[in-house]
Design an enzyme around this catalytic site. Structure first.
Site, PDB file in Angstrom:
ATOM      1  N   GLU A 376      35.005  30.327  82.946  1.00  0.00           N
ATOM      2  CA  GLU A 376      35.848  30.941  82.245  1.00  0.00           C
ATOM      3  C   GLU A 376      36.765  29.923  82.133  1.00  0.00           C
ATOM      4  O   GLU A 376      37.355  28.978  82.884  1.00  0.00           O
ATOM      5  CB  GLU A 376      36.297  32.084  83.797  1.00  0.00           C
ATOM      6  N   SER A 410      44.524  52.364  61.833  1.00  0.00           N
ATOM      7  CA  SER A 410      44.032  52.727  62.792  1.00  0.00           C
ATOM      8  C   SER A 410      44.226  53.538  63.782  1.00  0.00           C
ATOM      9  O   SER A 410      45.389  54.624  63.700  1.00  0.00           O
ATOM     10  CB  SER A 410      44.810  51.965  64.003  1.00  0.00           C
ATOM     11  N   GLY A 467      40.642  43.026  78.543  1.00  0.00           N
ATOM     12  CA  GLY A 467      40.016  41.610  78.700  1.00  0.00           C
ATOM     13  C   GLY A 467      38.388  41.630  78.396  1.00  0.00           C
ATOM     14  O   GLY A 467      37.463  40.649  78.830  1.00  0.00           O
ATOM     15  N   SER A 471      40.795  41.993  70.482  1.00  0.00           N
ATOM     16  CA  SER A 471      40.452  40.806  69.580  1.00  0.00           C
ATOM     17  C   SER A 471      40.034  40.842  68.714  1.00  0.00           C
ATOM     18  O   SER A 471      39.515  41.035  67.683  1.00  0.00           O
ATOM     19  CB  SER A 471      41.773  40.579  69.366  1.00  0.00           C
ATOM     20  N   ASP A 515      35.179  33.962  72.189  1.00  0.00           N
ATOM     21  CA  ASP A 515      35.427  35.622  72.429  1.00  0.00           C
ATOM     22  C   ASP A 515      34.492  36.059  70.731  1.00  0.00           C
ATOM     23  O   ASP A 515      33.694  37.236  70.403  1.00  0.00           O
ATOM     24  CB  ASP A 515      36.708  36.413  72.298  1.00  0.00           C
TER      25      ASP A 515
END
Ligand SMILES: [Zn+2]
Ligand SMILES: [Zn+2]
Ligand SMILES: [Zn+2]
Length: 728
Positions: A376, A410, A467, A471, A515
């Site tokens: 992390e 959306s 988390g 995105s 990510d």
């Protein structure tokens, strides 16, 4: 009635073959000599319909053993020689209406093995020098027999085109020490614009120098000289890439695509130059458009110089847009549909129609969220991370739309955002969820790639702000959809970087690359061990046995995350500057050891020191976790997760009291091997390695206790490692 006559001007053999006059019977019009013999029907070449692939000698061979005596006598200037060799017919299937493109993969694999066997068998004949495997398909290339079949010619000489390729390869090797095809493939893949379909082992591309409108090469990434080197893994990958490419050909003009397919590989026989050969398939089609042909006219036939009036880059883009979009989709066309159904959502194409009305067919994509198992805040320090994709993610559908407008729906927010491509793309304070889409589109434009007007709808099963990287999933899904609509090709590292830039530079959050990478490149049953500096990655088998990954959302939204995150990055940069003063080789915290950090303790701000201690220690924990997982030592991995949490809580200070409590309560329960905060921090989720049997305790005891003590409503997601993003 066949012989070889020497062409002294071009210095090559010409085969004269007049044998077709010998046909002794006139079959009925619908007679197919390659169909299995029907009871009471004309006898065909194939008496049984119980076969997979049949090879037999051509009844009217151009080359044969033993060859007939030449019908003319030559001279010194104009020699003639017997046409020795072999001509074989390979029937792919008993099904007259079949085609290589539509055959099932096991049958194609079988055909590949048959080719390999024939190459090996013919290699043993000392008379022979070259084995040419090829297929002519379609009326436009002069084929009258439509039954799916190809041919094998075994020559007593190396034919001029392979000969010329070999000479060029030899010269290249003498000049550079490398293989010409390996070098050309490396350039094509780095460029990407002409790549059509890429498998793990084989790649298809329209070559830079294509002479025909849809000329395509297909070759192994490894330097394989001939079919003799194919392993079963090669056969499986090649079958899927070959089928995918042929389906793309058929999709190009919505009709069966006529083509010539030729395999170039190592010559055979004594003294053959094998080392310089890199096996490859070449495909040519006379089609320029659905109904216009490319003729080999004066310039081509008379000067040997091709005029190609299509751009190879555009041909490749057109081929990418149609047919299956990946080798996985060739293997299993229903894959994405099943995956979306498993996610239990209303189909996005329907949402698209609901929001914007009827339109053309839509491209669909799914991009998963991820959970980082360990590593992390190492990603933006050039370090190591170990995420896995989860089942939840973002589903998207998009279709082209005339004009320069983009409309984004959306489904979850019930809102639509609209912007134009011919004006600068800016953030939308009224619809901040649309910034991820805008950012990716802007980056694609800035990369010089085409984006046309489109409608896009998306919906997610990922809790926003949990988390779990909703995105990044939205960015990755958008990029894949744009890629599919526009037909551009980008390999995973470039695409991941593009999505990261969208978030860094457009949305304004300084995230690392993990990510986006995890969402793109993850594989089911594996954790993704990623080196954030080189972007090299390895799939580490995640053998969870009777354990699962339990993700607990703390119910705390990480509101501070942007500012705190950016501050941590600055602190890390300050740490690197401090370390460099003493150890100039250190470019990022990834390069530093704990001993070096200790040596600089006095020079560093105490807070900066602790931040660095976390990052450097965390990189080490990732490396040890990979070792532990490879060794199947889950308990050891769990202890590393615990240590990671302590470091994030105390040194990096990105936890919060609620999350610390959630970790502590979980850790006190039975069957939990490790627990830690995951994601950016300041709330969000914990990741726990839990025995499946202990899940009820976690759900029914730990989480209610947490809720009682914090007033926060926790949520539990159970996951095993899922596949990365897909589009079709
Ligand atoms: Zn037939
Ligand atoms: Zn090579
Ligand atoms: Zn070639």
């Amino acid at each position: 009635m066949s012989e070889l006559r020497w062409h002294p001007f071009l210095e090559q053999w010409v085969i004269t073959a007049t044998h077709r006059q010998e046909r002794t019977f006139l079959p009925p019009d619908d007679y197919c000599p390659l169909c299995p013999t029907q009871p009471g029907g004309f006898p065909t070449e194939i008496p049984s319909d119980q076969f997979d692939v049949v090879v037999f000698d051509n009844k009217f061979p151009s080359l044969q053993a033993p060859p007939p005596e030449p019908a003319v006598s030559g001279s010194d200037l104009l020699p003639v020689t017997p046409a020795a060799g072999r001509c074989e017919v390979v029937v792919y299937s008993p099904d007259h209406r079949g085609a290589l493109a539509t055959m099932a993969l096991p049958r194609i694999e079988h055909l590949l093995r048959v080719w390999r066997d024939r190459y090996l068998a013919l290699s043993a004949d000392p008379q022979l020098r070259y084995v040419l495997v090829f297929e002519n398909k379609g009326q436009e290339v002069g084929v009258t027999l439509h039954h799916p079949h190809g041919q094998i010619y075994a020559f007593p000489f190396v034919p001029p085109i392979p000969e010329k390729e070999l000479a060029a390869s030899r010269a290249h090797r003498e000049r550079t020490g490398r293989c010409l095809m390996c070098d050309a493939m490396a350039e094509e893949q780095a460029d990407g614009r002409r790549v059509v379909l890429a498998g793990e082992r084989f790649v298809a591309w329209v070559p830079f120098h294509a002479r025909w409108p849809y000329e395509t090469y297909l070759a192994p990434r490894a330097h394989q000289r001939s079919m003799a080197e194919w392993t079963e893994a090669d056969v499986a990958d090649l079958a899927a890439v070959l089928k995918g490419l042929l389906l793309k050909f058929d999709a190009r003009f919505q009709r069966p695509f006529p083509y010539m397919m030729v395999v170039h590989q190592a010559p055979i026989g004594a003294g053959a130059d094998q080392a310089d050969c890199h096996l490859h398939f070449e495909f040519y089609s006379p089609l320029r458009t659905a109904d216009r042909l490319k003729y080999l006219a004066g310039c081509e036939s008379g000067a040997g110089t091709f005029i190609n009036d299509t751009l190879p880059e555009e041909s490749a883009a057109a081929l990418r847009r149609g047919g299956p979009r990946s080798v996985a989709a060739v293997r299993d066309p229903e894959r994405l549909t099943r995956r979306l159904r498993a996610a239990g959502r209303r189909p996005m194409p329907a949402a698209l129609v609901e929001a914007f009305g009827e339109g053309g067919p839509a491209v669909r994509a799914f991009a998963p969220g991820r959970v980082n198992l360990i590593g992390e805040h190492t990603d933006y320090n050039d370090g190591f991370v170990l995420p896995m994709a989860i089942e939840a993610g973002i589903e998207l559908a998009a279709r082209p739309r005339a004009g320069r407008e983009v409309r984004v729906r959306s489904v979850d927010f019930g809102e639509t955002a609209t912007f134009r491509l011919d004006q600068p793309i800016e953030r939308d304070a009224a619809h901040p969820w649309s910034d991820y889409v805008r950012g990716v589109i802007r980056e694609v434009q800035q990369a010089g790639l085409p984006v046309d007007g489109l409608d896009l709808a998306f919906s997610g099963t990922l809790a926003q702000g949990a988390g779990l990287s909703s995105s990044a999933a939205l960015e990755v899904g958008t990029a894949l959809v744009l890629q599919a609509l526009a037909g551009f090709a980008m390999e995973v590292p470039r695409l991941a970087r593009l999505c990261q830039r969208a978030e860094n530079q457009f949305v304004g959050l300084q995230c690392g690359i993990m990510d986006q990478y995890a969402s793109l490149a993850a594989r089911a049953g594996h954790a993704l061990f990623l080196d954030c500096r080189s972007l090299a990655f390895e799939q580490v088998p995640l053998d969870l046995g009777r354990h699962v990954v339990a993700i607990c959302h703390s119910g705390v939204k990480h509101a501070l995350v942007a500012s705190e995150y950016n501050r941590r990055r600055q602190e890390c940069e300050a740490g690197v500057a401090g370390l460099r003063a003493r150890f100039p080789a250190i470019r990022a915290l990834r390069d530093a050891s704990l001993e070096q950090l200790e040596a600089c303790r006095e020079a560093l701000d105490p807070v900066v020191f602790r931040r660095c201690r976390h990052v450097i220690g965390e990189d080490d924990r990732v490396l040890r976790s990979v070792e532990a997982l490879r060794a199947g030592e889950l308990a050891r991995f769990g202890r590393l997760m615990d240590a990671s949490h302590a470091s994030l809580r105390d040194d990096y200070q990105v936890s919060c009291p609620e999350v610390d409590l959630l970790v502590e309560l979980a850790r006190q329960g039975p069957g939990v091997l490790g627990a830690r905060i995951t994601g950016g921090g300041f709330g969000g989720c914990t990741v726990n390695l839990v025995e499946r049997d202990a899940l009820p305790h976690l759900r029914d005891v730990v989480l209610p206790e947490y809720q009682r003590r914090t007033g926060r409503v926790p949520r539990l997601f159970v996951s095993t490692a899922a596949d990365g993003a897909e589009v079709d």
